[in-house]
Design a protein around this motif. Structure first.
Motif, PDB file in Angstrom:
ATOM      1  N   ASP A 236      -5.716   6.121   3.087  1.00  0.00           N
ATOM      2  CA  ASP A 236      -6.326   5.503   4.266  1.00  0.00           C
ATOM      3  C   ASP A 236      -7.111   4.244   3.928  1.00  0.00           C
ATOM      4  O   ASP A 236      -7.822   3.713   4.774  1.00  0.00           O
ATOM      5  N   ASP A 237      -6.991   3.758   2.694  1.00  0.00           N
ATOM      6  CA  ASP A 237      -7.724   2.573   2.228  1.00  0.00           C
ATOM      7  C   ASP A 237      -9.227   2.820   2.166  1.00  0.00           C
ATOM      8  O   ASP A 237     -10.010   1.873   2.081  1.00  0.00           O
ATOM      9  N   LYS A 238      -9.634   4.086   2.200  1.00  0.00           N
ATOM     10  CA  LYS A 238     -11.059   4.423   2.100  1.00  0.00           C
ATOM     11  C   LYS A 238     -11.359   5.261   0.862  1.00  0.00           C
ATOM     12  O   LYS A 238     -12.512   5.577   0.596  1.00  0.00           O
TER      13      LYS A 238
ATOM     14  N   THR B 217      -8.636   0.417  -7.305  1.00  0.00           N
ATOM     15  CA  THR B 217      -7.336   0.750  -6.725  1.00  0.00           C
ATOM     16  C   THR B 217      -7.495   1.770  -5.604  1.00  0.00           C
ATOM     17  O   THR B 217      -7.914   2.901  -5.859  1.00  0.00           O
ATOM     18  N   PRO B 218      -7.180   1.383  -4.366  1.00  0.00           N
ATOM     19  CA  PRO B 218      -7.199   2.377  -3.294  1.00  0.00           C
ATOM     20  C   PRO B 218      -6.080   3.388  -3.505  1.00  0.00           C
ATOM     21  O   PRO B 218      -4.998   3.038  -3.980  1.00  0.00           O
TER      22      PRO B 218
ATOM     23  N   ASP C 206      -2.969   5.467  -3.295  1.00  0.00           N
ATOM     24  CA  ASP C 206      -1.667   5.329  -2.657  1.00  0.00           C
ATOM     25  C   ASP C 206      -0.707   6.236  -3.419  1.00  0.00           C
ATOM     26  O   ASP C 206      -1.045   6.740  -4.497  1.00  0.00           O
TER      27      ASP C 206
ATOM     28  N   ARG D 121       4.854  -4.155   7.118  1.00  0.00           N
ATOM     29  CA  ARG D 121       4.320  -3.384   5.993  1.00  0.00           C
ATOM     30  C   ARG D 121       5.442  -2.976   5.040  1.00  0.00           C
ATOM     31  O   ARG D 121       5.279  -2.976   3.821  1.00  0.00           O
TER      32      ARG D 121
ATOM     33  N   SER E 261      -5.428  -4.768  -2.618  1.00  0.00           N
ATOM     34  CA  SER E 261      -6.050  -4.581  -1.301  1.00  0.00           C
ATOM     35  C   SER E 261      -5.072  -3.889  -0.379  1.00  0.00           C
ATOM     36  O   SER E 261      -3.914  -4.271  -0.280  1.00  0.00           O
ATOM     37  N   GLY E 262      -5.546  -2.865   0.294  1.00  0.00           N
ATOM     38  CA  GLY E 262      -4.751  -2.184   1.304  1.00  0.00           C
ATOM     39  C   GLY E 262      -3.730  -1.232   0.724  1.00  0.00           C
ATOM     40  O   GLY E 262      -3.329  -1.336  -0.427  1.00  0.00           O
ATOM     41  N   VAL E 263      -3.325  -0.292   1.530  1.00  0.00           N
ATOM     42  CA  VAL E 263      -2.301   0.678   1.169  1.00  0.00           C
ATOM     43  C   VAL E 263      -1.323   0.782   2.322  1.00  0.00           C
ATOM     44  O   VAL E 263      -1.596   0.353   3.435  1.00  0.00           O
TER      45      VAL E 263
ATOM     46  N   SER F   6     -10.804   5.579  -3.323  1.00  0.00           N
ATOM     47  CA  SER F   6     -10.444   4.840  -4.527  1.00  0.00           C
ATOM     48  C   SER F   6     -10.240   5.801  -5.693  1.00  0.00           C
ATOM     49  O   SER F   6     -10.920   6.826  -5.795  1.00  0.00           O
TER      50      SER F   6
ATOM     51  N   LYS G 249      -0.274   2.788   4.886  1.00  0.00           N
ATOM     52  CA  LYS G 249      -0.860   3.964   5.520  1.00  0.00           C
ATOM     53  C   LYS G 249       0.220   4.892   6.062  1.00  0.00           C
ATOM     54  O   LYS G 249       1.371   4.502   6.227  1.00  0.00           O
TER      55      LYS G 249
END
Length: 840
Positions: free
Chosen positions: A235-237, A212-213, A215, A367, A282-284, A239, A286
């Protein structure tokens, strides 16, 4: 701790999913209630509700022995098991094994917290998230189970709920290898069973990597005491890790703890794997930081009253209703980040389309539809920001989005595919679309064909703020002088263009104020005029009507039409157009946006402050110095209260204009109305009531960072009051100015400063900023920086401080508003903060 029994054999155990799993904490819960008995970071607060499908979870954390099989299978040499980020890390860093494994001739040893030991094969492997992901991919291939992956944060919470273990503050004894109660290391993975089904180490031993990224939850609010704890991780970087480790205490051991790290970091974390057909998240959403996009997001999604894009939608549909036009389909040009189109969909338009020439802005709307929220960082001062969130639910837009009524399209308005975009009942050209359209003639040539055959309504907004930086002047829709000297306005040009195919509904037009926020203190305000037109039926398109783009027209010789070069922008205050703008600000007899004349107000306040708070014992004429005084109005007004006044500015054009005013006893300047159309205004010293006091003032060009000494004939001695209006955030070295002030001011005299604190790299290197940035991890405002630099009570707070003043606090600081008129309909409105300081 270790033991020598048979190594534990891992297996998958079924776990029942949960419908409506609710995560998060409430800010408003009372300190005495169960909700907030334990400390929490801001990312724990808010609400997250989701459904978790059935899944299988590994009985144990992955042991060092299990991980060895991955290494021996060529795990660190096989690209296919790694993400691109992971493979770059492996190859760049030449990784061959987990960081705490030490290779020797006999195999591997383990580097633990207190030293190097024999490998503890039954301890959980400690690795980073990239290694954990790669292991799961290898295991999925090895076992023939393509659903094996790391758990989600929500799946871990399902496991945590199955343990029945209470919150950390209710533990009589640690329920596992956690809280520093067992050992100063990991322990065998089969020591602490936490669920009836046999799952071990849900809590403690090592943190568990998730897929889970990081968020934030709906309703998240940045905590002001640590405002960059969470937002840099969205920032999706980064976890999430869950469950705590043997050394986790306090908040780290709580149920709601949420920590996230870059995927190559090590954090006493290991691997639990799950098998689930539900794909990994996948993805957040931002946090948007692009300045122009953020301005639009704040305009569209913040609770302005009235909300501009929402009101456009409401008024447009009301217009259609009054014309008996049913709106099933609409198209908006200049949708920005989408609020008008969203609102049209909310109010029942079945096919509501928003369009932009680039996808940069409406990607925010996409988004928002995907995740239900969008975040942005709004500049407050310099590099300091406040963080805001837009929510579909709070705006009442969920139903419309779920019904798929709004959609967003990338459309070049000068090259429209009318086969794809046609038969609209309503077309809206929103604010600034027309003035930004690179070739309006091409747009208007296609526009009539986009309406429903039975007619339709066009609502077109404009301010007439044409600029050659955006659209070549020969393509402007009005906004210039014709050859006969008459003005040709945007409204007139639109009538000539649209009159062939549309009928204007003059009585239904409307105007709306629109505010774009630059910083906490600076805004751009426009009054947008909307004209309403109805598409004529039975009139077929074949050519543009009317006189729209004359090949030759008369340009007023005093109006500059060139585009600024980089050199001219750097030296913007020497530009004739800017000079006229500031002459208008200083000397116009008109009041803009109900805001009184700023230089006049500043001079009046300075006089009041001097009378009340100055303690000057020196004899001689009472003197004032105006630093950065622009075209001179403040200095002129100070002559009503001071016997000698020196007005100054760094701009030679400004100083020359002030000197010419003194020579000619009046000033004439051009006021831009729309595009190239200007009006001429004049004002005299007599009009301002200063004609008999003019001998008290003189003007000179001064560099505030290199002021002459008081003994210099130009200065003529020390001053009783120094006023620096809107100067400090435009100097290359503000401290150089502040250090010079004490030598120019009589003891007991006043230094009065005003500034909106709009720090820019173009004017001041960031290392020279007074505040407007972080200091020791905290927001450091300009007001605090000024106090550190000037106030004697803060002596020693910063190196090189002046520390010779006492702050005047009675009625201060206070905001003093000012308005700069750009055109008849566009303005800059700013709040300058005023502070005053008495030299001791």
């Amino acid at each position: 701790h270790t033991h020598t029994h048979t190594l534990p054999q891992n297996t998958l155990i079924p776990v029942k999913g949960v419908s409506g799993l609710r995560l998060g904490r409430e800010w408003g819960a009372s300190a005495g209630g169960r909700e907030n008995r334990v400390y929490g970071w801001d990312n724990e607060f808010g609400v997250h509700v989701c459904d978790v499908a059935d899944f299988n979870a590994s009985k144990y954390l992955v042991s060092n022995h299990e991980y060895l099989s991955f290494i021996e299978a060529g795990g660190y040499r096989t690209h296919k098991w790694w993400s691109e980020e992971g493979w770059r890390w492996v190859t760049d860093m030449k990784i061959e094994r987990p960081r705490f494994w030490v290779k020797n001739e006999g195999g591997y040893r383990l580097r633990s917290w207190l030293g190097e030991t024999d490998m503890a094969w039954d301890w959980p492997v400690v690795c980073n998230n990239l290694e954990a992901q790669a292991y799961c991919r290898w295991l999925a291939e090895t076992k023939g189970d393509g659903n094996i992956r790391l758990p989600t944060s929500e799946e871990w919470h399902v496991l945590r709920n199955l343990t029945g273990v209470p919150e950390q503050c209710d533990w009589q004894e640690a329920p596992g290898n956690i809280n520093c109660e067992k050992w100063a290391s990991e322990c065998p993975v089969d020591m602490f069973k936490h669920t009836d089904s046999g799952i071990h180490d849900v809590i403690g031993n090592v943190w568990q990597h998730t897929c889970t990224p990081m968020d934030v939850y709906t309703g998240f609010t940045v905590h002001p005491l640590y405002d960059d704890f969470t937002t840099p991780t969205i920032d999706d970087k980064h976890s999430e890790i869950k469950g705590g480790s043997w050394i986790s205490t306090g908040n780290e051991a709580t149920i709601n703890a949420r920590y996230a790290f870059r995927r190559h970091f090590y954090q006493h974390a290991g691997i639990r794997y799950v098998s689930s057909p539900t794909p990994a998240p996948s993805g957040v959403s931002k946090c948007e930081t692009d300045r122009e996009t953020v301005q639009l997001m704040d305009l569209h999604y913040h609770t302005h009253t009235p909300n501009f894009p929402k009101t456009v939608a409401e008024k447009s549909l009301a217009v259609c209703q009054s014309l008996n036009v049913s709106v099933n389909s609409s198209l908006e040009f200049g949708t920005g980040v989408g609020r008008t189109t969203f609102e049209l969909a909310r109010m029942g338009v079945k096919d509501a389309r928003g369009s932009e020439i680039t996808a940069r802005n409406f990607q925010v709307a996409d988004r928002l539809m995907l995740s239900g929220r969008a975040r942005y960082a709004l500049r407050t001062e310099g590099e300091l920001c406040e963080y805001r969130e837009a929510s579909l639910k709070e705006m009442g837009l969920v139903e419309a989005v779920e019904a798929k009524r709004p959609s967003f399209w990338q459309i070049d308005p000068c090259n429209i595919d009318v086969h794809k975009h046609n038969s609209f009942d309503l077309i809206i050209c929103n604010a600034n679309f027309l003035e930004n359209c690179i070739h309006p003639a091409k747009f208007f040539s296609t526009l009539p064909d986009m309406f429903t055959p039975g007619g339709g309504v066009l609502v077109i907004g404009y301010t007439g703020a044409w600029s050659e930086k955006k659209v070549p002047m020969e393509r402007w829709v009005g906004g210039y002088m014709q050859k006969d000297g008459s003005t040709y306005t945007t409204e007139q040009a639109l009538s000539d263009i649209l009159g062939v195919y549309f009928e204007k509904q003059t009585h239904l037009g409307f105007e709306l104020p629109m505010t774009l926020r630059d910083t906490r203190r600076k805004t751009q305000l426009s009054v947008v005029k909307f004209d309403v037109w109805v598409r004529k039926s039975g009139v077929h398109t074949h050519t543009l009507g009317g006189k729209v783009y004359p090949q030759d027209f008369y340009v007023h010789p005093d109006v500059h039409t060139h585009t600024h070069t980089d050199e001219q922008v750097t030296n913007m205050y020497e530009d004739k157009k800017v000079l006229d703008m500031y002459l208008d600000m200083h000397f116009s007899q008109e009041t803009h946006l109900d805001t009184p004349n700023y230089p006049y107000v500043c001079a009046d306040i300075c006089a009041q402050l001097y009378k009340k708070h100055a303690r000057v014992s020196a004899h001689g004429p009472v003197r004032a110095l105006d630093i950065g005084g622009g075209t001179g109005r403040t200095a002129l007004e100070l002559t009503k209260h001071f016997e000698q006044v020196l007005g100054s500015d760094y701009s030679q054009a400004f100083v020359t204009a002030a000197q010419r005013l003194m020579e000619q006893r009046s000033v004439t300047f051009k006021v831009p109305l729309e595009g190239m159309i200007v009006s001429e205004q004049s004002v005299s010293l007599a009009d301002m009531g200063i004609d008999k006091l003019a001998s008290r003032v003189r003007f000179a060009r001064l560099d505030a960072t290199a002021l002459p000494p008081a003994e210099d004939p130009l200065m003529g001695g020390k001053f009783h009051l120094i006023f620096a209006g809107n100067v400090i955030d435009r100097l290359p070295d503000p401290m150089a100015f502040l250090r010079a002030v004490p030598s120019l001011l009589h003891p007991g005299g006043l230094l009065v400063l005003t500034s909106p604190y709009t720090w820019l790299h173009d004017f001041t290197p960031v290392e020279k900023w007074l505040g407007g940035k972080k200091k020791d991890g905290e927001d450091y405002t300009t007001l605090e920086a000024l106090r550190d630099a000037l106030d004697v009570s803060r002596k020693g707070c910063v190196p090189g401080a002046v520390s010779m003043f006492a702050e005047v606090t009675e009625g201060l600081p206070r905001d003093v508003p000012f308005v700069i008129r750009e055109t008849t309909r566009t303005f800059q409105k700013t709040q300058a903060q005023m502070t005053a300081w008495r030299l001791l």
